[in-house]
Design a protein around this motif. Structure first.
Motif, PDB file in Angstrom:
ATOM      1  N   SER A   1       0.823  -1.200   0.000  1.00  0.00           N
ATOM      2  CA  SER A   1       0.000   0.000   0.000  1.00  0.00           C
ATOM      3  C   SER A   1       0.871   1.269   0.000  1.00  0.00           C
ATOM      4  O   SER A   1       0.677   2.172  -0.799  1.00  0.00           O
ATOM      5  N   GLU A   2       1.813   1.308   0.934  1.00  0.00           N
ATOM      6  CA  GLU A   2       2.714   2.471   1.011  1.00  0.00           C
ATOM      7  C   GLU A   2       4.151   1.978   1.062  1.00  0.00           C
ATOM      8  O   GLU A   2       4.733   1.867   2.140  1.00  0.00           O
ATOM      9  N   PRO A   3       4.722   1.685  -0.100  1.00  0.00           N
ATOM     10  CA  PRO A   3       6.060   1.081  -0.095  1.00  0.00           C
ATOM     11  C   PRO A   3       7.160   2.071   0.300  1.00  0.00           C
ATOM     12  O   PRO A   3       6.992   3.278   0.148  1.00  0.00           O
ATOM     13  N   LEU A   4       8.243   1.527   0.822  1.00  0.00           N
ATOM     14  CA  LEU A   4       9.425   2.326   1.155  1.00  0.00           C
ATOM     15  C   LEU A   4      10.618   1.707   0.434  1.00  0.00           C
ATOM     16  O   LEU A   4      10.942   0.543   0.682  1.00  0.00           O
ATOM     17  N   PHE A   5      11.230   2.464  -0.441  1.00  0.00           N
ATOM     18  CA  PHE A   5      12.412   1.968  -1.135  1.00  0.00           C
ATOM     19  C   PHE A   5      13.552   2.959  -0.874  1.00  0.00           C
ATOM     20  O   PHE A   5      13.292   4.111  -0.541  1.00  0.00           O
ATOM     21  N   PRO A   6      14.816   2.530  -1.074  1.00  0.00           N
ATOM     22  CA  PRO A   6      15.917   3.488  -0.863  1.00  0.00           C
ATOM     23  C   PRO A   6      15.731   4.710  -1.766  1.00  0.00           C
ATOM     24  O   PRO A   6      15.490   4.554  -2.970  1.00  0.00           O
ATOM     25  N   HIS A   7      15.826   5.898  -1.183  1.00  0.00           N
ATOM     26  CA  HIS A   7      15.510   7.128  -1.928  1.00  0.00           C
ATOM     27  C   HIS A   7      16.456   7.391  -3.084  1.00  0.00           C
ATOM     28  O   HIS A   7      16.128   8.098  -4.025  1.00  0.00           O
ATOM     29  N   PHE A   8      17.668   6.788  -3.017  1.00  0.00           N
ATOM     30  CA  PHE A   8      18.653   7.070  -4.062  1.00  0.00           C
ATOM     31  C   PHE A   8      18.582   6.058  -5.211  1.00  0.00           C
ATOM     32  O   PHE A   8      19.276   6.208  -6.214  1.00  0.00           O
ATOM     33  N   PHE A   9      17.773   5.015  -5.076  1.00  0.00           N
ATOM     34  CA  PHE A   9      17.562   4.094  -6.195  1.00  0.00           C
ATOM     35  C   PHE A   9      16.710   4.819  -7.233  1.00  0.00           C
ATOM     36  O   PHE A   9      15.811   5.576  -6.874  1.00  0.00           O
ATOM     37  N   THR A  10      16.984   4.562  -8.502  1.00  0.00           N
ATOM     38  CA  THR A  10      16.088   5.120  -9.526  1.00  0.00           C
ATOM     39  C   THR A  10      14.980   4.093  -9.779  1.00  0.00           C
ATOM     40  O   THR A  10      15.084   2.936  -9.353  1.00  0.00           O
ATOM     41  N   GLY A  11      13.946   4.509 -10.483  1.00  0.00           N
ATOM     42  CA  GLY A  11      12.868   3.584 -10.822  1.00  0.00           C
ATOM     43  C   GLY A  11      13.410   2.383 -11.593  1.00  0.00           C
ATOM     44  O   GLY A  11      13.033   1.241 -11.336  1.00  0.00           O
ATOM     45  N   TRP A  12      14.352   2.672 -12.510  1.00  0.00           N
ATOM     46  CA  TRP A  12      14.943   1.573 -13.297  1.00  0.00           C
ATOM     47  C   TRP A  12      15.710   0.610 -12.414  1.00  0.00           C
ATOM     48  O   TRP A  12      15.704  -0.603 -12.659  1.00  0.00           O
ATOM     49  N   ASP A  13      16.427   1.149 -11.406  1.00  0.00           N
ATOM     50  CA  ASP A  13      17.181   0.256 -10.496  1.00  0.00           C
ATOM     51  C   ASP A  13      16.238  -0.773  -9.887  1.00  0.00           C
ATOM     52  O   ASP A  13      16.546  -1.966  -9.825  1.00  0.00           O
ATOM     53  N   MET A  14      15.073  -0.300  -9.428  1.00  0.00           N
ATOM     54  CA  MET A  14      14.118  -1.199  -8.762  1.00  0.00           C
ATOM     55  C   MET A  14      13.518  -2.173  -9.759  1.00  0.00           C
ATOM     56  O   MET A  14      13.416  -3.378  -9.489  1.00  0.00           O
ATOM     57  N   ILE A  15      13.129  -1.659 -10.913  1.00  0.00           N
ATOM     58  CA  ILE A  15      12.484  -2.530 -11.914  1.00  0.00           C
ATOM     59  C   ILE A  15      13.460  -3.619 -12.384  1.00  0.00           C
ATOM     60  O   ILE A  15      13.103  -4.802 -12.446  1.00  0.00           O
ATOM     61  N   ASN A  16      14.684  -3.223 -12.659  1.00  0.00           N
ATOM     62  CA  ASN A  16      15.672  -4.219 -13.107  1.00  0.00           C
ATOM     63  C   ASN A  16      15.929  -5.277 -12.050  1.00  0.00           C
ATOM     64  O   ASN A  16      16.080  -6.458 -12.352  1.00  0.00           O
TER      65      ASN A  16
ATOM     66  N   PHE B   1      23.394  -5.398  -1.956  1.00  0.00           N
ATOM     67  CA  PHE B   1      24.651  -5.509  -1.207  1.00  0.00           C
ATOM     68  C   PHE B   1      25.466  -4.210  -1.192  1.00  0.00           C
ATOM     69  O   PHE B   1      26.277  -3.986  -0.306  1.00  0.00           O
ATOM     70  N   ASN B   2      25.250  -3.325  -2.161  1.00  0.00           N
ATOM     71  CA  ASN B   2      26.015  -2.070  -2.135  1.00  0.00           C
ATOM     72  C   ASN B   2      25.154  -0.864  -1.750  1.00  0.00           C
ATOM     73  O   ASN B   2      25.645   0.254  -1.682  1.00  0.00           O
ATOM     74  N   ALA B   3      23.865  -1.103  -1.484  1.00  0.00           N
ATOM     75  CA  ALA B   3      22.958   0.017  -1.185  1.00  0.00           C
ATOM     76  C   ALA B   3      23.415   0.820   0.031  1.00  0.00           C
ATOM     77  O   ALA B   3      23.329   2.056   0.039  1.00  0.00           O
ATOM     78  N   PHE B   4      23.937   0.137   1.052  1.00  0.00           N
ATOM     79  CA  PHE B   4      24.326   0.849   2.275  1.00  0.00           C
ATOM     80  C   PHE B   4      25.460   1.849   2.012  1.00  0.00           C
ATOM     81  O   PHE B   4      25.548   2.878   2.669  1.00  0.00           O
ATOM     82  N   PHE B   5      26.303   1.555   1.022  1.00  0.00           N
ATOM     83  CA  PHE B   5      27.414   2.472   0.752  1.00  0.00           C
ATOM     84  C   PHE B   5      26.913   3.769   0.110  1.00  0.00           C
ATOM     85  O   PHE B   5      27.488   4.831   0.327  1.00  0.00           O
ATOM     86  N   PHE B   6      25.845   3.673  -0.661  1.00  0.00           N
ATOM     87  CA  PHE B   6      25.231   4.889  -1.196  1.00  0.00           C
ATOM     88  C   PHE B   6      24.623   5.696  -0.041  1.00  0.00           C
ATOM     89  O   PHE B   6      24.710   6.912  -0.012  1.00  0.00           O
ATOM     90  N   GLU B   7      24.034   4.973   0.898  1.00  0.00           N
ATOM     91  CA  GLU B   7      23.451   5.629   2.070  1.00  0.00           C
ATOM     92  C   GLU B   7      24.554   6.348   2.857  1.00  0.00           C
ATOM     93  O   GLU B   7      24.373   7.483   3.297  1.00  0.00           O
TER      94      GLU B   7
END
Lengths: 213, 376
Positions: free
Chosen positions: A80-95, B190-196
């Motif tokens: 419903s309200e997902p939380l993903f790392p803010h620095f990932f791009t949409g493509w990063d998640m989709i891939n 595995f590398n996400a924390f380093f970006f954080e």
């Protein structure tokens, strides 16, 4: 068919529900219930995200506990309200999801276009609005070849056009044999045929139209 | 509610929440340095209190230490400014942006001074303790000077905030962001924390590494002559693991908050565990590279196994529900003591084995046992 037996969940001393036996069959199952009734918790359990007591089994063979990998290939989930790392791009998640779920970008591309996502998938998730994030989460639920897709409040924060497109995609995917379990406060668009409506209330589940045993 | 109370409640409490890791780590590292590294782990009986006061004494007696503390205070103040500046842009502070400036400037200034004093509580406590100690040993000049310095920092901060909320524009600045540079880099769990780390935990990471390398050089030079090389290497690895405990805690919380979706992907637990090992290997890579230059390969391998397995062990303790930072630090201390005993009895390989078996078993059994997605 997704089947649960003696499924119970509690947070500390608060029991959320105790469900003796439910079968989620083909087509679309709509789970209704007031706030805090445990709809999202039930979906998170079925998605394998949180612990529970009882048995969850797909097609009588693939047990969520005993066959965690096989089960997760068959069942997809959009929160419903997902939380993903803010620095990932949409493509990063989709891939990431496509790779994990053995999906192909060719199959998913039309959905991304229908949701008008092409323009922002290169941007970081931190810059997304609630609706954009919701679309991303929904698109990832269609990645791969799932036999069951669980959608938690899929229509909230979406604009009218996106709601209609989503309804089309649900109907289209259903035609290929994939079943859906949807929780929603809002009425589900009439274009989606509902096979079964369940009501989660006071820790128990009641059927409104069909297959609850 | 007065403006000062509102500012403390809305901005102040959140500041401490966000920087809790940084503050706890600074506390542990400073006192850890005073107690364990400066003394090389040997505290003569009856001198514990003296050792406790070393830092306070240095602060009021040594201009160099006062200068270093003053510089750190300035960095902390800059962190406060940057926090208020950035936070004021958020949606939830729209009301604050357009209502605080309705009050007269003098009232706003007083409120911001109180607010900054609230953010300075850790500095004020340290200054107060040092001053009380300074008075008992007849040192007045430095405490007085640093008091003046603190007051100037408070006034300057209040003036900056006043400017921010009355005269500056609330627009997102179109400046260069690190995130733009990172956009094209491949990202995986595995590398996400380093970006954080790069985006949000730079100071914690930097301080951990400074203390990690300092610990290595101090231990290497102070006790290398009196101990066996293998024991020494294992002891250094233990110390470095302990220094990394806050980063480990932050990595765990980050994974639980933002990478929980991994649990719904068809990854084997072994694969996920190997990814975790890679994360911690990369985290300790600067130490490994430094040691590669200084040590023979066999000792480097031992160091790698003790440190990596140690970090995985302390991380696995976090899988048990409701582990607070305080409890975690206690457990890390207990683990450090037990591991030290094993090393002293030449059971380093047993320690490595215990660490690996415990960490993998906890990971394997508890990976899917998360009771809720809410992080307390």
């Amino acid at each position: 068919m997704l089947e649960v037996n003696d499924l119970s969940k509690s947070y500390g001393s608060n029991a959320v529900f105790m469900l003796p036996k439910i079968k989620f069959g083909a087509g679309v199952t709509w789970i209704k219930g007031h706030n805090g009734s445990g709809k999202s918790t039930l979906l998170k359990i079925l998605a394998g995200l949180i612990d529970f007591k009882g048995i969850v089994v797909f097609d009588g063979k693939v047990n969520l506990r005993k066959h965690p990998i096989a089960y997760r290939k068959l069942v997809n989930f959009a929160e419903s309200e997902p939380l993903f790392p803010h620095f990932f791009t949409g493509w990063d998640m989709i891939n990431l999801f496509l790779k994990a779920k053995d999906g192909s970008i060719q199959a998913l591309s039309p959905l991304l276009t229908d949701f008008n996502m092409d323009g922002y998938l290169d941007d970081e998730i931190g810059s997304y609005s609630a609706g954009m994030l919701k679309k991303l989460s929904l698109a990832m639920a269609f990645a791969g070849k799932p036999r069951f897709i669980l959608l938690d409040e899929p229509f909230i924060t979406l604009d009218e056009d996106a709601i209609l497109k989503l309804a089309e995609w649900i109907t289209k995917t259903m035609a290929t044999g994939t079943a859906f379990v949807i929780t929603s406060h809002q009425n589900i668009p009439p274009v989606i045929p509902i096979n079964s409506t369940l009501i989660l209330q006071n820790g128990e589940i009641k059927t409104e139209t069909a297959t609850c045993l | 509610m007065s403006l000062a109370k509102y500012l403390i409640k809305s901005f102040g409490k959140e500041f401490y929440k966000i920087n809790a890791g940084f503050l706890v780590m600074s506390f542990i590292l400073i006192f850890g340095y005073g107690l364990f590294i400066k003394t090389a782990g040997h505290i003569p009986v009856g001198q514990e209190r003296t050792i406790y006061l070393i830092l306070l004494l240095s602060f009021v007696q040594s201009p160099l230490i006062t200068f270093m503390a003053g510089s750190l205070w300035l960095v902390y103040t800059l962190k406060c400014w940057s926090y208020v500046w950035k936070t004021s842009l958020l949606e939830e502070y729209t009301f604050c942006r357009y209502s605080t400036n309705a009050l007269p400037l003098s009232k706003q200034f007083t409120a911001w001074c109180i607010f900054q004093s609230y953010l300075f509580i850790p500095l004020i406590i340290y200054w107060l303790l040092a001053t009380i100690y300074g008075l008992t040993v007849d040192r007045f000049f430095i405490p007085l000077l640093t008091c003046l310095y603190l007051i100037i920092l408070i006034f300057l901060s209040a003036w900056i905030y006043l400017y921010r909320f009355n005269f500056s524009k609330f627009e997102r600045e179109n400046r260069f962001h690190v995130i733009t540079l990172l956009r094209k880099l491949p990202k995986a769990p595995f590398n996400a924390f380093f970006f954080e780390i790069l985006l949000k935990q730079k100071i914690s990471f930097f301080m951990t590494k400074v203390f990690s390398f300092s610990a290595f050089f101090v231990l290497q030079t102070s006790i290398s002559a009196i101990d066996e090389p293998i024991r020494l290497i294992a002891l250094i690895a233990l110390t470095i693991v302990t220094i990394h405990c806050i980063l480990t805690y932050q990595e765990y919380r980050f994974s639980q908050t933002y990478l929980y979706f991994i649990q719904q992907l068809p990854y084997s637990r072994l694969k996920t565990y190997i990814q975790l090992v890679c994360t911690y290997f990369i985290l300790l890579l600067p130490e490994y590279m430094a040691l590669y230059i200084m040590l023979p390969l066999s000792r480097l391998l031992l160091f790698l196994l003790v440190s990596l397995s140690g970090l995985l062990f302390i991380r696995s303790m976090l899988y048990f529900n409701s582990v607070t930072v305080r409890l975690f630090l206690k457990w890390v201390f207990i683990w450090f003591s037990m591991a030290l005993l094993l090393i002293l009895f030449d059971l380093t390989w047993t320690l490595i084995l215990i660490n690996l078996i415990f960490s993998f078993t906890c990971f394997y059994w508890l990976f899917y046992k998360r009771s809720s997605l809410i992080i307390k």
